[in-house]
Design an enzyme around this catalytic site. Structure first.
Site, mmCIF file in Angstrom:
data_model
loop_
_atom_site.group_PDB
_atom_site.id
_atom_site.type_symbol
_atom_site.label_atom_id
_atom_site.label_comp_id
_atom_site.label_asym_id
_atom_site.label_seq_id
_atom_site.Cartn_x
_atom_site.Cartn_y
_atom_site.Cartn_z
ATOM 1 N N HIS A 80 -44.463 -21.980 15.352
ATOM 2 C CA HIS A 80 -43.754 -21.782 16.623
ATOM 3 C C HIS A 80 -44.726 -21.292 17.700
ATOM 4 O O HIS A 80 -44.666 -21.714 18.856
ATOM 5 C CB HIS A 80 -42.661 -20.717 16.477
ATOM 6 C CG HIS A 80 -41.553 -21.085 15.551
ATOM 7 N ND1 HIS A 80 -41.379 -20.480 14.321
ATOM 8 C CD2 HIS A 80 -40.540 -21.969 15.672
ATOM 9 C CE1 HIS A 80 -40.304 -20.989 13.740
ATOM 10 N NE2 HIS A 80 -39.781 -21.891 14.522
ATOM 11 N N GLN A 114 -43.961 -31.524 14.964
ATOM 12 C CA GLN A 114 -43.953 -32.785 14.201
ATOM 13 C C GLN A 114 -43.378 -32.575 12.800
ATOM 14 O O GLN A 114 -42.940 -33.514 12.152
ATOM 15 C CB GLN A 114 -45.393 -33.326 14.138
ATOM 16 C CG GLN A 114 -45.620 -34.488 13.196
ATOM 17 C CD GLN A 114 -44.852 -35.743 13.584
ATOM 18 O OE1 GLN A 114 -44.490 -35.924 14.744
ATOM 19 N NE2 GLN A 114 -44.590 -36.605 12.610
#
Ligand code: PAF
Length: 277
Positions: free
Chosen positions: A34, A145
């Site tokens: 993150h 991703q």
């Protein structure tokens, strides 16, 4: 760094931020993956906004929403250190008030892979991301991703609904043994944690075979399955070799192709993927 809960306070704080705004939607319990999204937004935008919201509508009836890991003080400290300007932590009641009944559905892209295993999941993701986008109105939004199908769904939805937001997909961050970083890794026991590296080993084995000239998707799927079968704690749900854009299974690897899988390690469900170019 400012922190707000209500929509009205969010609006007030957004007025003080300069465009372009980079937005990182999260469900909290943050990890380095993150933070890499926040850092990318920091590099590319004048202001960085992060939301933390454990979205009930993307959890299935058999998935334990209450047990999803949470640690707001730690998340806020990490976001502050990464240079976030504004954190928004809306409540479930404000996002889904009584009478809520409007949903965003992305069709064919959500039928296979995660969508097949987790019915309703992407309806919840697409709806909450639309609501978060509407509230924050960023110029760019950043996703990992690692959730490849989610990334494809959000890109499609943004295009189809003419949302004026650039979607930026950032690479998966991995532990030293290749395990993709995920909030769900915290559920793993030490033995399960060791076993969990098999996902990346399986993806890498198929990628290596492709690099050496193997283009038959069926063979690449078999290589992944055989590698997973070598780990007694791993219970595969699916392995896939699909077109990276449509997410339809392919017979031959020609254009951009996504190798992906979902595997249960004990009670924890893990997903991972890599792209073949
Ligand atoms: O990837 C996530 O953490 C969530 O699916 C998202 C995009 C924040 C929507 O709840």
């Amino acid at each position: 760094m400012r922190t707000v809960v209500g929509h009205a306070d969010l609006k007030t704080e957004l007025k003080g931020l300069e465009a372009p705004i980079g937005f990182v939607p999260t469900m909290g319990f943050l990890h380095a993956g993150h933070i890499s999204l926040v850092q990318r937004a920091r590099q590319e935008c004048r202001a960085v906004v992060v939301s933390i919201f454990v979205n009930p509508s993307q959890f299935g009836p058999k998935e334990d929403l209450a047990a999803y890991p949470r640690d707001l003080p730690r998340d806020l400290a990490m976001l502050k250190a990464a240079g976030t300007d504004l954190v928004w932590t809306p409540t479930p009641e404000s996002m889904y008030p009584p009478g809520f009944q409007t949903w965003v559905t992305v069709e064919a892209l959500t039928c296979g892979l995660e969508g097949e295993q987790r019915p309703g999941h992407f309806r919840g993701v697409a709806t909450v991301v639309t609501k978060l986008f509407n509230a924050v109105a960023p110029q760019r939004a950043y996703f990992g991703q690692k959730d490849a199908q989610q990334a494809a769904v959000i890109r499609r939805m943004t295009r189809d609904l003419d949302l004026p937001i650039e979607i930026v997909i950032c690479p998966t961050l991995r532990e030293s043994d290749g395990l993709a970083m995920s909030s769900r890794n915290s559920y793993l026991s030490p033995a399960e944690r060791t076993a969990a590296s098999v996902l990346y080993r399986a993806l890498s084995a198929a990628r290596d075979a492709h690099t050496q000239g193997e283009h038959r998707a069926e063979v690449l799927r078999r290589i992944m399955q055989e590698t997973l079968a070598g780990e007694p704690l791993a219970e595969p749900e699916y392995v896939s070799c699909a077109d990276a854009e449509s997410l339809q299974e392919v017979e031959q690897v020609s254009g951009k192709t996504l190798l992906s899988m979902a595997v249960r390690i004990g009670r924890t469900r893990l997903i991972d993927n890599i792209n073949l170019d």
